[in-house]
Design a protein around this motif. Structure first.
Motif, PDB file in Angstrom:
ATOM      1  N   GLY A   1       0.823  -1.216   0.000  1.00 29.78           N
ATOM      2  CA  GLY A   1       0.000   0.000   0.000  1.00 29.78           C
ATOM      3  C   GLY A   1       0.848   1.254   0.000  1.00 29.78           C
ATOM      4  O   GLY A   1       0.494   2.259  -0.615  1.00 29.78           O
ATOM      5  N   SER A   2       1.992   1.191   0.685  1.00 28.81           N
ATOM      6  CA  SER A   2       2.884   2.361   0.797  1.00 28.81           C
ATOM      7  C   SER A   2       3.632   2.608  -0.498  1.00 28.81           C
ATOM      8  O   SER A   2       4.411   3.553  -0.585  1.00 28.81           O
ATOM      9  CB  SER A   2       3.876   2.143   1.940  1.00 28.81           C
ATOM     10  OG  SER A   2       4.974   1.326   1.516  1.00 28.81           O
ATOM     11  N   ASP A   3       3.399   1.753  -1.491  1.00 28.97           N
ATOM     12  CA  ASP A   3       4.132   1.780  -2.758  1.00 28.97           C
ATOM     13  C   ASP A   3       5.642   1.660  -2.490  1.00 28.97           C
ATOM     14  O   ASP A   3       6.463   2.311  -3.123  1.00 28.97           O
ATOM     15  CB  ASP A   3       3.803   3.026  -3.592  1.00 28.97           C
ATOM     16  CG  ASP A   3       3.673   2.691  -5.079  1.00 28.97           C
ATOM     17  OD1 ASP A   3       4.046   1.565  -5.466  1.00 28.97           O
ATOM     18  OD2 ASP A   3       3.216   3.564  -5.856  1.00 28.97           O
ATOM     19  N   TYR A   4       5.944   0.847  -1.482  1.00 30.73           N
ATOM     20  CA  TYR A   4       7.318   0.452  -1.126  1.00 30.73           C
ATOM     21  C   TYR A   4       8.151   1.590  -0.533  1.00 30.73           C
ATOM     22  O   TYR A   4       9.347   1.451  -0.347  1.00 30.73           O
ATOM     23  CB  TYR A   4       8.021  -0.233  -2.306  1.00 30.73           C
ATOM     24  CG  TYR A   4       7.305  -1.528  -2.650  1.00 30.73           C
ATOM     25  CD1 TYR A   4       7.591  -2.693  -1.960  1.00 30.73           C
ATOM     26  CD2 TYR A   4       6.291  -1.548  -3.599  1.00 30.73           C
ATOM     27  CE1 TYR A   4       6.896  -3.863  -2.216  1.00 30.73           C
ATOM     28  CE2 TYR A   4       5.582  -2.713  -3.868  1.00 30.73           C
ATOM     29  CZ  TYR A   4       5.899  -3.875  -3.178  1.00 30.73           C
ATOM     30  OH  TYR A   4       5.201  -5.026  -3.414  1.00 30.73           O
ATOM     31  N   LEU A   5       7.484   2.716  -0.219  1.00 33.81           N
ATOM     32  CA  LEU A   5       8.223   3.805   0.417  1.00 33.81           C
ATOM     33  C   LEU A   5       8.208   3.682   1.947  1.00 33.81           C
ATOM     34  O   LEU A   5       8.996   4.329   2.628  1.00 33.81           O
ATOM     35  CB  LEU A   5       7.636   5.160  -0.009  1.00 33.81           C
ATOM     36  CG  LEU A   5       8.447   6.386   0.372  1.00 33.81           C
ATOM     37  CD1 LEU A   5       9.757   6.451  -0.433  1.00 33.81           C
ATOM     38  CD2 LEU A   5       7.661   7.678   0.157  1.00 33.81           C
ATOM     39  N   GLY A   6       7.311   2.864   2.490  1.00 34.01           N
ATOM     40  CA  GLY A   6       7.278   2.712   3.945  1.00 34.01           C
ATOM     41  C   GLY A   6       8.513   1.970   4.443  1.00 34.01           C
ATOM     42  O   GLY A   6       9.085   1.147   3.729  1.00 34.01           O
TER      43      GLY A   6
END
Lengths: 596, 233
Positions: free
Chosen positions: A72-77
């Motif tokens: 969901g974070s588009d892998y930035l989390g």
């Protein structure tokens, strides 16, 4: 000027602040300072649920929750923080229940759960029931329950004290300055540890679900003290705000089977997210809505779409989707069930639209909703101030004001309430531990001078500009150009416009010369915060030449992990934004293309 | 359309006594009364003081007397109340400035009724079980947002500010009828006091004033009945 001394001061009385207070007060003298009565805080507006893999109705586990949040974070989390949060989720939900939180219940007496966007069974890819709810007022119940427990535990409150500055000495926390609304008097709170839990800043945008109070005070105060803001270009637009007003219509409506329809009566999400459809994550749905409206498929060609939860339509699509109840029966709902599960939504629609959602569709548009970015912290909620995550001793942040980062480029529904209880608790524990092992730093000389200078400037402007006009222009340009979709030229215009507004703001003058409840002075000071945050947001967005999560660019439509899998850090130096970057923490999830 | 507002004004720093100011503003029928106040504050008189936050009826900041009845300014539309408005602070609490009253006495009453969950000593590892029916029993009173509209519409509270008032009783009810709670008798004893539930004379102003549509008078009645049937000695 009055002086107070506490080992820990907590700025903000919403969910994160109150959770921190319950824990900090066990080990240190603690005060909560809030510009609102705590029960007025915006946590109370959260509706649909708090995410936790209890598995009460069907198979679920914390690992799936972790993966869904990373995706969901588009892998930035940051994956370590996400795993920490999702693992803590079931236990912290049980803790809330033990505090008396009146969750809705399943027939077997366990906590009721509903599906929410982006939460899936990782084997089938289908939506999973993970959102623990109390009707459609879950945030209200969390806020009330935590406040009740604070009364029980005799927490010290300074209600309607507006914190306006952070004090530091020797590179560490020394306290805060607050203005007492009732008297206009400044107070200095001398502290070993300061926890910011001030919430978000949706009031930067024209259409927002956020309260008037959501003016980004925490991030603005810390920016002025040289602390960077992280990932500010990532601001969530919730798909379903009431048309023109922005009031939130919970994603729980779609969890209960509601669907989005365009002007042709088409359930358009089937084209954008074939597997989970209307329960794709929020950035995906908001973008799809934007594209539908741009293609002229709004309702009557206008800038809104329908959210439809009328039982016949819900049942029609539930049959097509093959949706079942947890016990395997086909999913068939009724007007009575909708009324029971979504009472507040129905009330809002009656009050503000004259619409009855049980028989009529609701006109909706994306609404500015949630700040993924904020004050950078590590997973222990310690504020970190550079690309190497150097800790600023004694300063903590939790909840929406913080960027841990557990939401990355896009937050999943139900993870905000989870974030604020998990990291609120963490902040309380950590700050108390810190206070037990530290001495008070000396207060700086003339601690209120910096704030007095800011207020004097607001009182001594020429008066040739109206604060309300500047606010309106800021909100419009940010909504048009730093909103759901972005392009270089528009963002450039926004940056220039915000700088122009910053200049014009110097001519604003507070007319109210009174001391008691001078809300005009504070509202205008809050506008100065919003302008700073708008500028940082627009500059951070302009620099990021890719599309990721909530930051969607027409001119750079793809995610670019090679160049941009990194967090933005923005400093405000002499009125100018300076950018830097830091790596994302990755544990076991390799970035993949994001499909729902 | 044009809306004419007559607004209560009082600034203890500068005014010897309260007065009313008149404003005329352009409005849509679907505007909230709060929208009109915001317009006045933004463009006509920045010194107008009132509380507000969520602007959609869930935070409880902006309870005020609008045309003689208690309402949240953000939850009442021009089309609901007409184009001539009288706006005053809620009654029975000291005015601090304009539409802002001192809420401390209100919260003191709230705090006096043990307004928090008292659980068993031993908690299960997971959640305490509660049937949907037991949960439903106190659902209505969990909606309270502590705006004060009910208590400050109550003639018994106006007559004697020591009366705990309907909001406090609503919040006691929320726990008294919660099957998980362990402090029912203590709360009933508190409300059996001379300033407790018997000050309620079922006037129903509170029910009419509640922006959350809680059946306040009914909740007070249920607490009275619980006191009558409980063993409090």
């Amino acid at each position: 000027m009055k002086h107070h001394q506490y080992e820990v001061v907590i700025v903000g009385g919403g969910g994160a602040g109150l959770m921190a207070a319950l824990y900090a007060s066990k080990g240190a003298s603690t005060a909560v300072i809030s510009k609102l009565y705590p029960t007025r805080s915006h946590t109370g507006a959260a509706q649909g649920g708090v995410g936790a893999a209890l598995g009460n109705a069907e198979e679920d586990n914390a690992e799936w929750h972790t993966y869904d949040t990373v995706k969901g974070s588009d892998y930035l989390g940051d994956q370590d923080s996400i795993e920490f949060m999702c693992k803590a989720a079931p236990e912290v939900v049980y803790e809330l229940e033990h505090m008396g939180l009146p969750f809705s219940r399943n027939e077997d007496g366990t906590i009721a759960q509903r599906p929410f966007g982006g939460h899936t069974n990782n084997n089938t890819g289908k939506p999973v029931t993970r959102a623990c709810y109390a009707a459609d007022r879950t945030g209200h119940m969390i806020l009330q329950t935590l406040y009740q427990q604070c009364i029980k535990n005799k927490v010290n409150f300074y209600d309607e004290y507006h914190v306006v500055d952070l004090l530091m000495s020797n590179g560490a926390a020394a306290g805060v300055v607050a203005l007492e609304l009732a008297t206009g008097e400044l107070h200095v709170f001398h502290a070993k540890a300061v926890i910011f839990a001030t919430g978000g800043h949706g009031r930067v945008w024209e259409i927002t679900s956020n309260a008037y109070a959501y003016t980004g005070d925490g991030v603005a105060i810390t920016l002025r003290r040289g602390i960077p803001a992280e990932d500010m270009e990532f601001f969530q637009f919730h798909p379903t705000g009431i048309y023109r007003m922005g009031i939130l219509i919970t994603e729980g409506v779609r969890g209960e089977g509601g669907v989005l329809l365009n002007g042709d009566g088409e359930r358009f999400m089937e084209r954008y997210a074939p597997t989970v459809k209307d329960l794709a994550s929020r950035d995906v749905v908001s973008r799809a809505m934007y594209l539908e409206m741009k293609a002229g498929r709004g309702i009557n060609g206008k800038r809104y779409l329908y959210l439809d939860v009328t039982p016949d339509l819900v049942n029609h699509y539930a049959t097509l989707d093959g949706r079942t109840r947890p016990d395997g029966r086909p999913y068939v709902t009724s007007a009575e069930e909708i009324l029971g599960k979504l009472p507040d939504i129905i009330d809002f629609c009656h009050t503000y639209l004259g619409v009855d959602p049980v028989t009529q569709p609701m006109p909706v548009q994306p609404t500015a909703h949630y700040a993924m970015g904020g004050i950078p912290t590590n997973m222990r909620t310690e504020v970190v101030i550079d690309a190497k995550n150097k800790v600023l001793p004694g300063v903590y942040a939790a909840g929406e004001v913080a960027c841990v980062s557990v939401h990355g480029a896009n937050r999943l529904g139900t993870n905000s309430l989870l974030d604020l209880v998990v990291f609120g608790r963490e902040a309380g524990v950590r700050a108390a531990e810190f206070a037990q092992g530290a001495d008070f730093q000396p207060l700086p000389e003339n601690p209120a001078d910096f704030v007095r200078a800011q207020f004097d400037a607001l009182r001594n402007g020429s008066g040739s500009e109206k604060a309300a006009d500047i606010a309106k222009e800021m909100k419009e340009i940010m909504f048009d150009h730093v909103g759901v979709f972005r392009v270089e030229e528009g963002m450039q215009q926004a940056v220039e416009k915000i700088r122009e507004l910053q200049e014009r703001f110097k001519n604003v003058r507070v007319a109210d010369e009174g001391k008691l409840y001078n809300t005009e002075l504070l509202n205008i000071w809050e506008l100065s915060n919003l302008l700073d945050l708008a500028e940082v947001t627009a500059v951070s967005a302009l620099a990021r030449k890719e599309s990721r999560g909530a930051h969607a660019r027409d001119d750079y439509p793809d995610r670019d992990d090679r160049k941009w899998l990194k967090h933005t850090l923005a400093w405000l130096e002499d009125g100018k934004v300076k950018l830097g970057y830091k790596p994302v923490v990755k544990t076991k999830y390799e970035p993949k293309k994001r499909v729902y | 359309m044009q809306v004419k507002l007559t607004i209560f004004r009082y600034d203890p720093e500068n005014d010897k006594k309260p007065h009313f100011d008149k404003f005329t503003v352009e409005a849509e029928p679907t505007d909230r009364v709060l929208d009109l106040l915001e317009y006045i504050k933004d463009y006509k008189d920045g010194t107008l003081a009132y509380r507000r936050s969520c602007a959609h009826g869930v935070c409880g900041s902006d309870a005020m007397r609008i045309n003689g009845v208690n309402r949240l300014a953000c939850k009442v539309l021009v089309q609901d109340v007409g184009t001539t408005l009288k706006v005053e602070p809620i009654l029975g609490l000291p005015v601090q400035r304009d539409l802002i009253v001192d809420m401390e006495p209100f919260f003191d009453h709230y705090k006096s009724v043990i307004p928090y969950f008292v659980g068993s000593e031993e908690m299960p590892q997971k959640e305490q079980l509660q049937s949907p029916e037991d949960r439903e029993r106190f659902d209505d009173t969990t909606k309270c947002i502590l705006c004060g509209a009910c208590t400050t519409s109550c003639p018994s509270f106006w007559a004697n500010g020591n009366y705990v008032g309907p909001a406090a009783i609503v919040n006691a009810h929320r726990f008294i009828f919660d099957s998980r709670d362990q402090a029912v008798v203590e709360r009933l004893k508190i409300l059996n006091d001379q300033f407790g539930v018997y000050r309620c004379h079922t006037i129903f102003n509170c029910t009419d004033a509640c922006p959350r549509e809680i059946q306040v008078t009914q909740a007070v009645g249920e607490v009275k009945k619980a006191i009558a049937t409980a063993r409090l000695d």
